[in-house]
Design a protein around this motif. Structure first.
Motif: not given
Length: 122
Positions: A32-37, A76-80, A100-101, A105-108
């Motif tokens: 996503t545009e405002g994504a963070s890592y 749901q909206d979580r993936v590991r 990840a959240v 359909g994109r990583l936030q």
């Protein structure tokens, strides 16, 4: 589950993509545009920050490749998922697990935990 697997496959591909233009296109499709890592060694925000972070990792570990080391697990909206950073013809240098959240359909957000880090890699 296949949507999450495809998303994680793109995420791994981004870490391996050395062509700046292709990597940026993949980032735009995957994050996503405002994504963070965030992990114990790095932090970045937004597409430009994520791109710069990945470029720095590639510079520090030239010729190494990221790969998945297990199955993608999602709810749901979580993936590991777990991954390894491997030099050509060698054993894994770094191993980790990312959580990840996902939004639309994109990583936030991605939070990485480093399971194996050799001395001097930091």
């Amino acid at each position: 589950m296949s949507d999450f697997s495809d998303l994680v496959d793109r995420y791994i591909a981004i870490w391996n993509e050395t062509d700046t233009g292709r990597r940026r296109e993949l980032i735009a499709r995957t994050w996503t545009e405002g994504a963070s890592y965030l992990d114990p060694m790095m932090k970045s925000d937004g597409h430009a920050g994520i791109d710069a972070m990945i470029a720095a990792v590639q510079e520090k570990f030239p010729g190494h490749r990221f790969s998945l080391t297990g199955k993608v697990d999602a709810y749901q909206d979580r993936v590991r998922f777990s991954w390894a950073l491997v030099p050509k013809g060698g054993d894994a240098l770094v191993k980790g697990t990312d959580f990840a959240v996902v939004d639309g359909g994109r990583l936030q957000q991605v939070t990485g935990f480093l399971d194996q880090v050799p001395a001097g890699a930091a």
